[in-house]
Design a protein around this motif. Structure first.
Motif, mmCIF file in Angstrom:
data_model
loop_
_atom_site.group_PDB
_atom_site.id
_atom_site.type_symbol
_atom_site.label_atom_id
_atom_site.label_comp_id
_atom_site.label_asym_id
_atom_site.label_seq_id
_atom_site.Cartn_x
_atom_site.Cartn_y
_atom_site.Cartn_z
ATOM 1 N N THR A 21 0.821 -1.203 0.000
ATOM 2 C CA THR A 21 0.000 0.000 0.000
ATOM 3 C C THR A 21 0.858 1.257 0.000
ATOM 4 O OG1 THR A 21 -1.730 -1.209 1.200
ATOM 5 C CG2 THR A 21 -1.923 1.169 1.148
ATOM 6 N N ALA B 47 1.577 1.709 -3.557
ATOM 7 C CA ALA B 47 0.375 2.180 -4.244
ATOM 8 C C ALA B 47 0.129 3.650 -3.947
ATOM 9 C CB ALA B 47 -0.829 1.346 -3.822
ATOM 10 N N SER B 48 0.393 4.064 -2.704
ATOM 11 C CA SER B 48 0.180 5.454 -2.305
ATOM 12 C C SER B 48 1.090 6.396 -3.076
ATOM 13 C CB SER B 48 0.437 5.613 -0.795
ATOM 14 O OG SER B 48 -0.402 4.767 -0.049
ATOM 15 N N LYS C 84 -9.709 6.314 -6.956
ATOM 16 C CA LYS C 84 -9.704 4.853 -6.924
ATOM 17 C C LYS C 84 -8.679 4.328 -7.925
ATOM 18 C CE LYS C 84 -12.893 0.912 -7.470
ATOM 19 N NZ LYS C 84 -14.301 0.551 -7.799
ATOM 20 N N ARG D 134 -6.588 -5.488 -7.328
ATOM 21 C CA ARG D 134 -6.564 -4.932 -5.989
ATOM 22 C C ARG D 134 -6.991 -3.476 -6.082
ATOM 23 N NH1 ARG D 134 -0.612 -7.194 -4.491
ATOM 24 N NH2 ARG D 134 -0.257 -6.130 -6.481
ATOM 25 N N TYR E 135 -7.513 0.374 -4.411
ATOM 26 C CA TYR E 135 -7.045 1.343 -3.423
ATOM 27 C C TYR E 135 -7.847 2.632 -3.608
ATOM 28 C CZ TYR E 135 -3.056 -1.865 -3.427
ATOM 29 O OH TYR E 135 -2.263 -2.974 -3.366
ATOM 30 N N ASN F 285 -8.796 6.529 -2.433
ATOM 31 C CA ASN F 285 -7.950 7.591 -1.902
ATOM 32 C C ASN F 285 -8.628 8.944 -1.976
ATOM 33 O OD1 ASN F 285 -6.702 8.972 -4.613
ATOM 34 N ND2 ASN F 285 -6.951 6.765 -4.885
ATOM 35 N N VAL G 68 -5.109 6.527 1.899
ATOM 36 C CA VAL G 68 -5.258 5.446 0.933
ATOM 37 C C VAL G 68 -5.759 4.214 1.672
ATOM 38 C CG1 VAL G 68 -4.077 3.958 -0.730
ATOM 39 C CG2 VAL G 68 -3.430 6.367 -0.535
ATOM 40 N N THR G 69 -6.829 3.633 1.152
ATOM 41 C CA THR G 69 -7.469 2.501 1.828
ATOM 42 C C THR G 69 -7.564 1.302 0.898
ATOM 43 O OG1 THR G 69 -8.794 4.014 3.187
ATOM 44 C CG2 THR G 69 -9.546 1.735 3.041
ATOM 45 N N SER G 70 -7.161 0.139 1.408
ATOM 46 C CA SER G 70 -7.329 -1.118 0.685
ATOM 47 C C SER G 70 -8.178 -2.034 1.546
ATOM 48 C CB SER G 70 -5.971 -1.761 0.406
ATOM 49 O OG SER G 70 -5.384 -2.221 1.621
ATOM 50 N N SER H 235 -6.143 1.157 6.175
ATOM 51 C CA SER H 235 -5.854 2.474 5.636
ATOM 52 C C SER H 235 -4.476 2.972 6.043
ATOM 53 C CB SER H 235 -6.906 3.488 6.109
ATOM 54 O OG SER H 235 -8.192 3.163 5.641
#
Length: 269
Positions: free
Chosen positions: A35, A38-39, A161, A168, A170, A172, A204-206, A210
C-alpha cells in the motif's frame, strides 16, 4: 540495514511486486508495504494528470488543441470560446509517450485562467487507465494565491480509486497545498516551473486497512519531471509507521521507506 524492495508498477512493467526481507530482518506487513507503493504511485499519476491539464489549457498555446504535440498523444478538443472551457483529452484505446501508455479520456474543466486567483481546474477521469492501471475520481486544482509573487493552489482529490492489474483496489482522497517557486516570471512557459507542496494529507485505503500520509518535509515537483524529486512523507497505519524520502532532487523513480525501527527499504516506481 537497507533492503531493496521493487514496486514494479505498470508505469514500468506489469504489477506491484514485494520482495520480502530475510527471516533475520524485522517483519513488516507485506500488504501494508504494498500500500505504501500504491500510495506513492497514486500521487505520481495525480501529478501526471495535473501536468496534462496545465499543458492543454495553457492560454499561450499557439497550436490547435488537436495538435498539442508529442508530449500528449491524444485527440484534444475544446468547447467554449470563453470561460468556462471544457477540454476533452481522448487517448482512445491507448497511446504511449515515454513508456507511459494512457487510454480513455480526461475531461478538464477550467473556470478561468489557472494563473488567476479563484480559478479552478477540474479533472475527471472517464474509463481512464495508465499502463493498464484503472484510475477513477476527480482532481480539483484551485488557485488560492494571495501574494502575486508566490502563486498558490490547493489540490483536492475526491472519490479517487486505483485498480491494479491484479484487481486490488485502493481508494484515496486528500488535499495538498502547492506553491510555485520558479518560473513565475514566465507564466506561459511551463518547462521552467517548479512547485513545492509544504503541507497536506491524503488517505489510501485497501481491503486490509488504511494509510494516512502527511507531508513532513516540503515536497518538490518540477514540471519538467514526471515524479516528485525531493521531500518526505510521514506514513501511519496498521504495521506501517515510518517515512518516505524522495531523495536529493534528482528526477528519477527512486525513493526510500524507513520504518520506525530504523530499517530502511529502497523503492522504485
Amino acid at each position: 540495514m537497507k533492503k531493496a524492495i521493487i514496486f514494479i508498477t505498470a508505469i514500468c512493467a506489469s504489477t506491484l511486486m514485494y520482495v520480502s526481507c530475510s527471516n533475520s530482518d524485522e517483519i513488516v506487513n507485506q500488504t501494508d508495504t504494498t500500500t505504501v507503493g500504491a500510495s506513492v504511485l497514486i500521487d505520481a499519476v495525480n501529478e501526471i494528470d495535473i501536468k496534462t491539464g496545465l499543458t492543454v489549457s495553457n492560454t499561450n498555446q499557439t497550436a490547435k488543441p488537436s495538435e498539442a504535440g508529442p508530449a500528449i498523444c491524444a485527440n484534444i478538443t475544446v468547447s467554449g470560446s470563453t470561460y468556462p472551457k471544457v477540454f476533452t483529452v481522448d487517448y482512445g484505446t491507448g497511446c504511449t509517450v515515454d513508456q507511459i501508455k494512457r487510454a480513455g479520456k480526461l475531461k478538464i474543466t477550467l473556470s478561468g485562467p489557472v494563473i488567476t486567483t479563484g480559478s479552478k481546474m477540474t479533472i475527471e477521469r472517464i474509463d481512464y487507465s495508465i499502463n493498464g492501471l484503472k484510475l477513477e475520481g476527480t482532481i480539483e486544482y484551485t488557485n488560492t494565491t494571495t501574494t502575486p509573487t508566490i502563486p498558490q493552489w490547493t489540490r483536492k482529490v475526491t472519490n479517487g480509486k486505483l485498480t491494479d492489474l491484479q484487481n486490488r483496489v485502493y481508494t484515496n482522497s486528500g488535499t495538498l497545498t502547492i506553491k510555485q517557486t520558479a518560473g513565475v516570471d514566465t507564466p506561459y512557459v511551463l518547462e521552467d516551473n517548479v512547485y513545492e507542496m509544504p503541507e497536506g494529507t491524503h488517505t489510501v485505503t485497501s481491503e486490509k486497512g488504511s494509510l494516512t500520509l502527511t507531508i513532513q518535509e516540503t515536497l518538490v515537483k518540477k514540471y519538467s519531471c514526471e515524479y516528485i524529486s525531493k521531500g518526505k512523507l510521514k506514513i501511519q497505519g496498521g504495521f506501517i509507521n515510518g517515512v518516505v524520502d524522495y531523495g536529493n532532487n534528482d528526477c528519477d523513480t527512486k525513493y526510500t521507506y524507513t520504518h520506525e525501527s530504523g530499517l530502511s527499504y529502497n523503492l522504485y516506481m
